[in-house]
Design a protein around this motif. Structure first.
Motif: not given
Lengths: 366, 366
Positions: B339-363
Motif C-alpha cells: 500500500e505504501a508504494m502509492g500504486l493504483t488500486a489495481a496495481q496494488s491488488q495485482s502485486l498482492r496477488k503475486a505475493c500471495e503465491r508464497f502463502l497459499p494456505d494462509f492468505t
C-alpha cells in the motif's frame, strides 16, 4: 616494480578485498549476536586461505598490462593501473575459491603447508559434516566475492562488459576442467595415446584457463587491445605456457625439486593420478614395462616402494626426458607467439620474462 | 498471462539457458572425445536438476515487473520484458545451484522426489567420492552460469550495473545465510529467545534474500525505479514475505498439508533442525515441557515416536498457533508495504496477488 614489492601490494590488496567482499560490513543488516562467532571464523578462514600463494597469476596480469600500457603518465592511466591490480587480485581470489573446493573433492588435509579450509573449520565446529559444509560455502563465498570485485573494479571502463565476460568465462572453463579431471580418473589405461591427449586437454581447461590465458586476456583488454586481438594473443601465448606449467608441476611431483605446494613428493603417483607422464611412460616403455605400470595403477593406492618403482619406470622409459622435451617445445611456442605480437624488442623481452616465472626450472637452462 | 502459461515459458527458457551456459557449445574448443561422456552426463544432470521447481521466484519477478511497467506497448518494452524473463530464470538457476550444494551439505539423497544431483552422479560414476565431486562442480557451474545469464541479459540496459550488483549481492546474502544455518545447529538450547531471533535472522539471509527481495529488486530496477526506491520497497515487502514463507514451510513440515518438497513429514524434527517453532515451544511451554523438548533435541536423531511426541508438544505449547500468528503479522506488514508504494488500486491488488503465491494456505482463509 620488483617482484617482492609487487607481491607486497598484491597481498595487502587481497586482504582488503577478501575482508570487504566476503564479510558483512554494512551497518543496516548486522548478523544476530548468537551467530556472529562462527560467521567471523569463516571470514577469518577466508583470509587465512587467501594467504601464501606465489601470486604468479597476479604478477602476470600486472606485468602484461605494464608491458602494453607503459608507465602510468597521467591520473587517468594511474587509475586504470589501480583497477588492473584489482583484476589481478580477483584472479587470485578465484584460485583460492577453486582450491578450497578442490581440497574438499580430494579430501586433502593440507594446503600450502597449513590445514585446508574444511579441516580448519572442522576443528572449530567440532563436527566433520559441519566443517565440510562451511568449507563448501567458503568456496562459494570466495567465488561470488571475486566476481563482484571484478564487476566493481571494471565499472566505468569502456571494456567493462568484455572484462567481466572474460572473467566469468574463465570460471566456467576451470569448472569444466574440474569435471574433466574427475572424468579422467575413470579412464581405462589401455590407450595411452588417448590418455595423453585427454590429460593435455584437462591442462587447457583446468590450468591454462586461469593461470595464463585469463591474466593475459584481462591485461590486454585493459590496455585497450581489441577483443579479437586480445583473444588471439592470450591463447597463442597462454595455452602452451599454461600446459607447460602443469607439465612442469607434474614433473616436480616426481623429481621433487623446488616443489612448494606443501604436498609430499610422489603424491600424484600414490593417489594414482592419470598424468601425461604416465601416458608417456606407457607409450615409450616396453611391453613388459607397460604391463608393470598397468598393474601398479590398477590398485587403489601405491605403497612407498611402489611409488619408487613407478618413478624408476618414468625415468627408464624416457617419460621424464620426454616431458622435458614437451615443456621445451611448448615454451618455444609461447616465445614465438610473443614475437608474433609485433611489440618492440624491449616489450617482447619484458613479456617473455613475465612468462618465464611459470617455468623457473626450465627456462633458466636455455 | 496465466500462471501455467508463464510457467511454461519459464521452463522452456531455463532449459535453453542451462544448455547454453553450462555446456560447451563453441566449436573452437571441443572437449577431447574420451572425456565427453562424463561431461555430457554432468550437463544432462544440470538440466535434470533444473526441472520441477514451483517457479515462485520467477513468477514474482515477472508479475512485479508487469505490475510496474504495464503491458508491453512497443518493441522496446517487449525487449525489456524478454530480458526480465531471463532475470527470472537466472534466479531459478541460482536456486538450483544452491540446492545442489545444500543437498551435498545435508547429504540428502532426494530432491523434488528424484535422486539429488550428487546421488545421480554417484550412480553414473560408480564411486561416491567422484559423484560428490561432480555434484560440487555442478553447483559451481550453475552458479557461474546464472551470473553470466544475468550479465548478458542486462547488457545494454541503463540499469545494467545495478542489476548485476543486486544479483551478486543476493548470492552473497544466501551464502552468508547458509553459513548461519550451519552455525545455528551448534547453538545451545538454553536461550529460546536468542534461538527464535537467530532463526528469523537465518530466514532473512538464507530465504528472503533470493525468494522475495531479489525478485522484487530486479523487477523494480528493470521497470525504471530508482535504486533507493527499489531497495526500500523490495525490503519492506520482501523481508516479511520471505520470513513468512519460511515459517509456513517449517510449519508444513509438522502439519504435513500441501508440502510438495518430496521430503517426509517431520523430517526437520527427526534431524533436530533448530526452528522458530522449537524456540516458540520452549518459550511458551511449561518448565516440564521445556525439559522434555531439551531432552528430545539433545539426541542425534529422533525416532518416529519421538517425532510424534515433539509434534504434540508443538501443538500443546501453542507454538503452532503462535507460528500462524507470526505469519499473519508478517503478511500484514507485506500488505501495508505494498500500500505504501502509492500504486493504483489495481496495481496494488495485482502485486498482492503475486505475493500471495508464497502463502497459499494462509492468505486464502483471511
Amino acid at each position: 616494480m620488483s617482484d617482492s614489492s609487487s607481491i607486497g601490494a598484491i597481498e595487502t590488496r587481497i586482504r582488503e578485498l577478501v575482508h570487504d567482499y566476503v564479510g558483512v560490513n554494512g551497518t543496516d543488516a548486522p548478523i544476530t549476536p548468537a551467530l556472529r562467532p562462527m560467521f567471523h571464523t569463516v571470514v577469518d578462514q577466508a583470509l587465512a586461505s587467501s594467504e601464501g600463494g606465489k601470486r604468479l597469476r597476479a604478477l602476470l596480469t600486472l606485468d602484461a598490462y605494464d608491458v602494453l600500457a607503459g608507465a602510468p603518465d597521467s591520473t587517468q592511466s594511474r587509475s586504470v593501473r589501480t583497477k588492473v591490480l584489482d583484476f589481478a587480485c580477483a584472479i587470485e581470489v578465484f584460485q583460492t575459491a577453486a582450491l578450497v573446493h578442490d581440497d574438499l573433492i580430494d579430501d586433502s588435509d593440507l594446503r600450502r603447508g597449513k590445514p585446508s579450509a574444511h579441516c580448519a573449520l572442522t576443528s572449530f565446529a567440532g563436527a566433520r559434516s559441519i566443517g565440510r559444509g562451511l568449507g563448501l560455502m567458503l568456496g562459494d563465498m570466495l567465488a561470488t566475492a571475486c566476481t563482484l570485485i571484478m564487476e566493481d573494479a571494471s565499472t566505468g571502463m569502456v571494456e567493462h562488459r568484455r572484462l567481466v565476460e572474460a572473467f566469468l568465462s574463465m570460471q566456467h572453463d576451470v569448472e569444466v576442467g574440474q569435471v574433466l579431471d574427475l572424468a579422467i580418473e575413470r579412464m581405462p589405461l589401455d590407450d595411452p595415446q588417448a590418455l595423453a591427449e585427454a590429460s593435455l586437454d584437462v591442462f587447457r581447461w583446468k590450468t591454462a584457463s586461469y593461470t595464463t590465458i585469463a591474466p593475459l586476456m584481462l591485461a590486454f583488454l585493459a590496455s585497450g587491445m581489441t577483443s579479437e586481438a586480445a583473444n588471439l594473443h592470450c591463447h597463442a601465448i597462454g595455452l602452451p605456457l599454461g600446459q607447460a606449467f602443469q607439465l612442469a608441476d607434474d614433473l616436480l611431483d616426481v623429481t621433487g625439486s623446488s616443489r612448494s605446494t606443501g604436498k609430499p613428493v610422489g603424491g600424484d603417483i600414490r593417489e594414482g593420478k592419470r598424468t601425461v607422464l604416465l601416458a608417456d611412460a606407457m607409450m615409450l616403455g616396453t611391453a613388459a614395462q607397460r604391463v608393470q605400470l598397468q598393474q601398479l595403477y590398477e590398485q587403489p593406492f601405491r605403497s612407498d616402494a611402489q611409488v619408487h618403482e613407478t618413478i624408476a619406470l618414468f625415468h627408464d622409459t624416457g617419460a621424464i626426458e620426454h616431458s622435458h622435451e614437451r615443456i621445451a617445445k611448448l615454451w618455444s611456442q609461447t616465445q614465438e607467439s610473443i614475437e608474433a605480437m609485433g611489440l618492440t624488442a624491449a616489450q617482447s623481452q619484458s613479456l617473455r620474462k613475465a612468462c618465464e616465472r611459470f617455468l623457473p626450472d626450465f627456462t633458466a637452462e636455455r
